[in-house]
Design a protein around this motif. Structure first.
Motif, mmCIF file in Angstrom:
data_model
loop_
_atom_site.group_PDB
_atom_site.id
_atom_site.type_symbol
_atom_site.label_atom_id
_atom_site.label_comp_id
_atom_site.label_asym_id
_atom_site.label_seq_id
_atom_site.Cartn_x
_atom_site.Cartn_y
_atom_site.Cartn_z
ATOM 1 N N PHE A 151 0.882 -1.138 -0.030
ATOM 2 C CA PHE A 151 -0.108 -0.125 -0.025
ATOM 3 C C PHE A 151 1.005 1.292 0.037
ATOM 4 C CE2 PHE A 151 -2.162 3.482 2.507
ATOM 5 C CZ PHE A 151 -3.078 3.672 1.270
ATOM 6 N N PHE A 152 2.031 1.160 0.582
ATOM 7 C CA PHE A 152 2.844 2.399 0.934
ATOM 8 C C PHE A 152 3.692 2.485 -0.219
ATOM 9 C CE2 PHE A 152 1.599 1.387 5.075
ATOM 10 C CZ PHE A 152 0.869 2.663 5.372
ATOM 11 N N GLY A 153 3.874 1.501 -1.139
ATOM 12 C CA GLY A 153 4.628 1.668 -2.398
ATOM 13 C C GLY A 153 6.041 1.177 -2.330
ATOM 14 N N ARG A 154 6.531 0.599 -1.212
ATOM 15 C CA ARG A 154 7.728 0.229 -1.035
ATOM 16 C C ARG A 154 7.905 -1.109 -1.824
ATOM 17 N NH1 ARG A 154 6.647 -0.312 5.366
ATOM 18 N NH2 ARG A 154 4.727 -1.164 4.495
ATOM 19 N N VAL A 155 9.234 -1.175 -2.303
ATOM 20 C CA VAL A 155 9.633 -2.608 -3.087
ATOM 21 C C VAL A 155 10.895 -2.880 -2.263
ATOM 22 C CG1 VAL A 155 10.703 -3.176 -5.235
ATOM 23 C CG2 VAL A 155 8.769 -1.437 -5.082
ATOM 24 N N THR A 156 10.902 -4.426 -2.159
ATOM 25 C CA THR A 156 12.015 -5.057 -1.638
ATOM 26 C C THR A 156 12.520 -6.189 -2.533
ATOM 27 O OG1 THR A 156 11.235 -4.945 0.600
ATOM 28 C CG2 THR A 156 12.627 -6.612 0.172
ATOM 29 N N VAL A 157 13.775 -6.070 -3.009
ATOM 30 C CA VAL A 157 14.219 -6.834 -4.014
ATOM 31 C C VAL A 157 15.727 -7.596 -3.413
ATOM 32 C CG1 VAL A 157 15.681 -7.132 -6.104
ATOM 33 C CG2 VAL A 157 13.806 -5.387 -6.015
ATOM 34 N N TYR A 158 15.579 -9.023 -3.521
ATOM 35 C CA TYR A 158 16.586 -9.678 -2.847
ATOM 36 C C TYR A 158 17.836 -10.070 -3.895
ATOM 37 C CZ TYR A 158 14.471 -10.781 1.498
ATOM 38 O OH TYR A 158 14.172 -10.619 2.840
ATOM 39 N N ASP A 159 17.270 -10.119 -5.168
ATOM 40 C CA ASP A 159 18.362 -10.598 -6.223
ATOM 41 C C ASP A 159 18.012 -9.744 -7.392
ATOM 42 O OD1 ASP A 159 20.814 -11.810 -7.144
ATOM 43 O OD2 ASP A 159 19.275 -13.260 -7.920
ATOM 44 N N LEU A 160 19.205 -9.363 -8.314
ATOM 45 C CA LEU A 160 18.624 -8.842 -9.482
ATOM 46 C C LEU A 160 19.959 -9.205 -10.475
ATOM 47 C CD1 LEU A 160 17.522 -6.506 -11.501
ATOM 48 C CD2 LEU A 160 19.085 -5.132 -10.366
ATOM 49 N N GLN A 161 19.595 -9.383 -11.661
ATOM 50 C CA GLN A 161 20.498 -9.778 -12.673
ATOM 51 C C GLN A 161 20.033 -9.318 -14.147
ATOM 52 O OE1 GLN A 161 23.570 -9.405 -14.152
ATOM 53 N NE2 GLN A 161 24.518 -10.868 -12.758
ATOM 54 N N ILE A 162 20.737 -8.741 -14.786
ATOM 55 C CA ILE A 162 20.354 -8.368 -16.293
ATOM 56 C C ILE A 162 21.381 -9.365 -17.258
ATOM 57 C CG2 ILE A 162 20.103 -6.604 -18.075
ATOM 58 C CD1 ILE A 162 19.194 -4.784 -16.040
ATOM 59 N N TRP A 163 20.387 -10.066 -18.102
ATOM 60 C CA TRP A 163 21.353 -10.710 -19.149
ATOM 61 C C TRP A 163 21.262 -10.034 -20.417
ATOM 62 C CZ3 TRP A 163 23.955 -15.667 -17.535
ATOM 63 C CH2 TRP A 163 23.055 -15.885 -16.240
ATOM 64 N N GLY A 164 22.491 -10.266 -21.445
ATOM 65 C CA GLY A 164 22.161 -9.924 -22.593
ATOM 66 C C GLY A 164 23.658 -10.198 -23.299
ATOM 67 N N VAL A 165 23.923 -8.955 -24.117
ATOM 68 C CA VAL A 165 24.874 -9.100 -24.860
ATOM 69 C C VAL A 165 25.895 -7.911 -24.774
ATOM 70 C CG1 VAL A 165 26.054 -9.267 -27.166
ATOM 71 C CG2 VAL A 165 23.885 -10.191 -26.749
ATOM 72 N N ALA A 166 27.211 -8.043 -24.212
ATOM 73 C CA ALA A 166 28.323 -6.946 -24.129
ATOM 74 C C ALA A 166 28.630 -6.719 -25.602
ATOM 75 C CB ALA A 166 29.403 -7.296 -23.444
ATOM 76 N N VAL A 167 28.397 -5.183 -25.787
ATOM 77 C CA VAL A 167 29.257 -4.800 -27.120
ATOM 78 C C VAL A 167 30.522 -4.378 -27.074
ATOM 79 C CG1 VAL A 167 28.558 -3.219 -28.879
ATOM 80 C CG2 VAL A 167 26.744 -3.821 -27.449
ATOM 81 N N SER A 168 31.307 -5.003 -27.972
ATOM 82 C CA SER A 168 32.787 -4.543 -28.114
ATOM 83 C C SER A 168 33.323 -3.683 -28.868
ATOM 84 C CB SER A 168 33.455 -5.665 -28.368
ATOM 85 O OG SER A 168 33.026 -6.837 -29.167
#
Length: 168
Positions: A151-168
């Motif tokens: 209700f108060f708009g709080r967010v709790t995140v334990y783990d985060l990862q973004i996958w993709g391609v590294a551009v060289s």
């Protein structure tokens, strides 16, 4: 991974968040690899909300909250993995990007995701919302939590990862 994507968040990635409840649940906890630590956003104090606004279920006082990741080199994000605490889930999330060479503050919407209000890891494919973004080299990604199950708009995140391609 079999699809050729690799984790894009590493020790060089700079993290910025909209707010933090306190130092024990700070932004460093997002990527420390521990299932026991987390980032928790802060709620907006009720006193800061104008009195003419009623606090209804559709008016979330702490949103939007965000997590911003700036990479050391250009990337193309393709998937995001998030583990929330149930009851404190960003249930509507806009994934925005800052393209290499764009002016500061020129964020563009890349994708939208809609996490469930659960404790388990959730994975979302990130398809660009516009064709001209598909091959764009990205320097920063911002996850903007527009709505929360709290209700108060709080967010709790334990783990985060973004996958993709590294551009060289």
């Amino acid at each position: 991974m079999a699809d050729g994507f690799k984790p894009l968040i590493d020790g060089e990635t700079k993290i910025k968040v909209s707010s933090t409840l306190d130092k024990s649940v700070g932004k460093k906890c997002l990527i420390d690899g521990s299932p026991e630590t987390c980032w928790t956003s802060q709620q907006v104090p009720i006193s800061s909300i104008p009195s003419h606004l009623s606090l209804t279920h559709t008016h979330r006082q702490g949103t939007p909250q965000y997590i911003q990741l700036s990479f050391s080199s250009a990337v193309i994000p393709r998937r995001v993995e998030l583990t929330f605490q149930g009851g404190f889930v960003g249930t509507k999330c806009s994934v925005e990007v800052l393209l290499v060479g764009a002016e500061k503050g020129q964020w563009r919407k890349w994708s939208s995701i809609f996490p469930e209000d659960v404790n388990r890891k959730q994975t979302f494919d990130l398809a660009p919302s516009e064709q001209d973004l598909a091959d764009g080299n990205v320097e920063s990604v911002k996850l903007v939590f527009e709505e929360s199950s709290d209700f108060f708009g709080r967010v709790t995140v334990y783990d985060l990862q973004i996958w993709g391609v590294a551009v060289s």
